[in-house]
Design an enzyme around this catalytic site. Sequence first.
Site, PDB file in Angstrom:
ATOM      1  N   LYS A  82       0.689  -1.327   0.262  1.00  0.00           N
ATOM      2  CA  LYS A  82      -0.033   0.174  -0.004  1.00  0.00           C
ATOM      3  C   LYS A  82       0.897   0.994  -0.060  1.00  0.00           C
ATOM      4  O   LYS A  82       2.247   0.655   0.510  1.00  0.00           O
ATOM      5  CB  LYS A  82      -1.011  -0.035   1.173  1.00  0.00           C
ATOM      6  CG  LYS A  82      -0.369  -0.162   2.491  1.00  0.00           C
ATOM      7  CD  LYS A  82      -1.424  -0.502   3.955  1.00  0.00           C
ATOM      8  CE  LYS A  82      -0.629  -0.684   4.847  1.00  0.00           C
ATOM      9  NZ  LYS A  82      -1.820   0.269   6.265  1.00  0.00           N
ATOM     10  N   ARG A 109      -8.976  -0.643  16.502  1.00  0.00           N
ATOM     11  CA  ARG A 109      -9.185   0.399  15.822  1.00  0.00           C
ATOM     12  C   ARG A 109     -10.468  -0.144  14.199  1.00  0.00           C
ATOM     13  O   ARG A 109     -11.459  -1.037  15.022  1.00  0.00           O
ATOM     14  CB  ARG A 109      -7.775   0.648  14.539  1.00  0.00           C
ATOM     15  CG  ARG A 109      -7.790   1.003  13.331  1.00  0.00           C
ATOM     16  CD  ARG A 109      -5.788   1.835  13.273  1.00  0.00           C
ATOM     17  NE  ARG A 109      -5.638   0.486  12.746  1.00  0.00           N
ATOM     18  CZ  ARG A 109      -4.343   0.406  11.711  1.00  0.00           C
ATOM     19  NH1 ARG A 109      -3.501   0.789  11.560  1.00  0.00           N
ATOM     20  NH2 ARG A 109      -4.430  -0.419  10.998  1.00  0.00           N
ATOM     21  N   MET A 163      13.879  23.768   2.591  1.00  0.00           N
ATOM     22  CA  MET A 163      12.619  22.260   2.147  1.00  0.00           C
ATOM     23  C   MET A 163      14.048  22.210   0.819  1.00  0.00           C
ATOM     24  O   MET A 163      13.393  20.698   0.989  1.00  0.00           O
ATOM     25  CB  MET A 163      12.153  23.759   1.421  1.00  0.00           C
ATOM     26  CG  MET A 163      10.904  23.071   0.813  1.00  0.00           C
ATOM     27  SD  MET A 163      10.264  24.274  -0.549  1.00  0.00           S
ATOM     28  CE  MET A 163       9.221  25.129   1.345  1.00  0.00           C
ATOM     29  N   TYR A 192      18.179  28.487   8.344  1.00  0.00           N
ATOM     30  CA  TYR A 192      17.552  29.657   9.087  1.00  0.00           C
ATOM     31  C   TYR A 192      17.375  29.349  10.634  1.00  0.00           C
ATOM     32  O   TYR A 192      17.692  28.756  11.233  1.00  0.00           O
ATOM     33  CB  TYR A 192      15.762  28.774   9.100  1.00  0.00           C
ATOM     34  CG  TYR A 192      16.007  29.086   7.585  1.00  0.00           C
ATOM     35  CD1 TYR A 192      15.254  29.917   7.037  1.00  0.00           C
ATOM     36  CD2 TYR A 192      15.615  27.707   6.904  1.00  0.00           C
ATOM     37  CE1 TYR A 192      14.808  30.364   5.419  1.00  0.00           C
ATOM     38  CE2 TYR A 192      15.292  28.263   5.025  1.00  0.00           C
ATOM     39  CZ  TYR A 192      15.021  29.593   4.783  1.00  0.00           C
ATOM     40  OH  TYR A 192      14.527  29.493   3.019  1.00  0.00           O
TER      41      TYR A 192
HETATM   42  C1  PLP Z   1      -3.709  -4.494   8.253  1.00  0.00           C
HETATM   43  C2  PLP Z   1      -1.910  -4.359   7.902  1.00  0.00           C
HETATM   44  N1  PLP Z   1      -1.703  -5.696   7.473  1.00  0.00           N
HETATM   45  C3  PLP Z   1      -0.983  -5.774   7.880  1.00  0.00           C
HETATM   46  C4  PLP Z   1       0.228  -4.387   7.684  1.00  0.00           C
HETATM   47  C5  PLP Z   1       1.641  -4.331   7.166  1.00  0.00           C
HETATM   48  O1  PLP Z   1       2.880  -3.760   8.572  1.00  0.00           O
HETATM   49  P1  PLP Z   1       4.339  -3.721   8.702  1.00  0.00           P
HETATM   50  O2  PLP Z   1       4.879  -2.689   7.545  1.00  0.00           O
HETATM   51  O3  PLP Z   1       3.994  -3.347  10.282  1.00  0.00           O
HETATM   52  O4  PLP Z   1       4.368  -5.002   8.279  1.00  0.00           O
HETATM   53  C6  PLP Z   1       0.044  -3.263   7.776  1.00  0.00           C
HETATM   54  C7  PLP Z   1       0.235  -1.783   8.020  1.00  0.00           C
HETATM   55  O5  PLP Z   1       0.472  -0.566   7.812  1.00  0.00           O
HETATM   56  C8  PLP Z   1      -1.666  -2.958   8.412  1.00  0.00           C
HETATM   57  O6  PLP Z   1      -2.357  -1.761   8.033  1.00  0.00           O
END
Ligand code: PLP
Length: 352
Positions: free
Chosen positions: A35, A131, A297, A249
């Site tokens: 992702k 969550r 930046m 800065y």
């Molecule tokens: C639902 C879910 N599964 C798996 C992962 C993978 O986690 P990691 O990158 O800690 O292995 C994430 C990462 O945020 C997640 O949100």
Amino acid sequence: MTRPARAVIHLDHLRQNFHRIRSLAGEAEIMAVVKANAYGHGLTEIARVLAEEGCRHFGVTDASEGQALRQTLAHAADITLLSGIFDLKDARLASAHRLTPIIYDERQLDCLKHAGFPGSVWLKVDTGMGRLGASQPEKLLKSCERAGFRIRGLLSHLACAEEPDHPLNRRQIDRFSSLCTRLGLPGSLLNSAGLSKGYAERFSCVRPGIALYGSEPIPSRPIGLKPVMQLQGRIIQIRHLPADHPISYGATFHTPAPMRVGVVSLGYGDGLPRQLSNRGEAFIQGRRYPILGRVCMDYTIIRLDDALVEAGDWVEFWGPNVTANEVARQAGTIAYELFTGVAGRVQRIIRE
Ligand SMILES: Cc1ncc(COP(=O)(O)O)c(C=O)c1O
């Protein structure tokens, strides 16, 4: 000439990490979590290489990431939407591209039914993280079955996996295992840190993300991963400053004596945390050099003194020589945020 700010992506390291994870996963299927543009590494290349290495299952955030990934991957690969679907448009995308959403409420089921979704779903349950998760998994499972969707299994997420001795790990694992047994479904619980702790054999599918990219999920218990991303800028000017000269800065640093410094072409606009001001380090040819003054930046200034460093040399901020975990600690964050924070304007250079 293009501004020298780049993230070199070492594909050989990705391949090695995948096989290391493969050996830890035992019989469990690997869902590679790609992702957020493969944690900032570049979705297309990362997914292509993982598929070449035999990975058949990928996790993305939502339907638009899933659609993008489907264009890269053969129809045979499984693509799971780890945040599920948000509306009817997503449900239609999931149907059109054979994506597998997680489900945590009835509203999502209604969208899928409306879109004539022909595929399968994961049921997301909360085992202690507080969550996303179905409030009444049994009820949602029945609704899924009534709607005719195939159930891939139960999916949950660990809250404290990177703290291996945290009591919540054991509680979540026990709760999840008994729920899987009660509902008669396979389960997916472990992320990278959970996997490196060694519970994989208890679950049908594991979901590593950060470990693929070579950042040790539990730094105190390394499992031999290799950093995939190397963030680099270049020394674009060398300056010889007199004593008591302010730098950057806010003039937060004054040279205590005459000093040779290098101006590097990378700053917070590229994803280098500003928290590294007067505190972080950069790596050039076997040595580390302190960051002076505030990170800007587009630039960061480093102390060179009499080192054999020239204008034009590449400077690493994280990568094989300085781990992202180390930088993250200095900046008060985590490697995930560093990787996903690398700006779009930074060139991704693919190294086989
Ligand atoms: C639902 C879910 N599964 C798996 C992962 C993978 O986690 P990691 O990158 O800690 O292995 C994430 C990462 O945020 C997640 O949100």
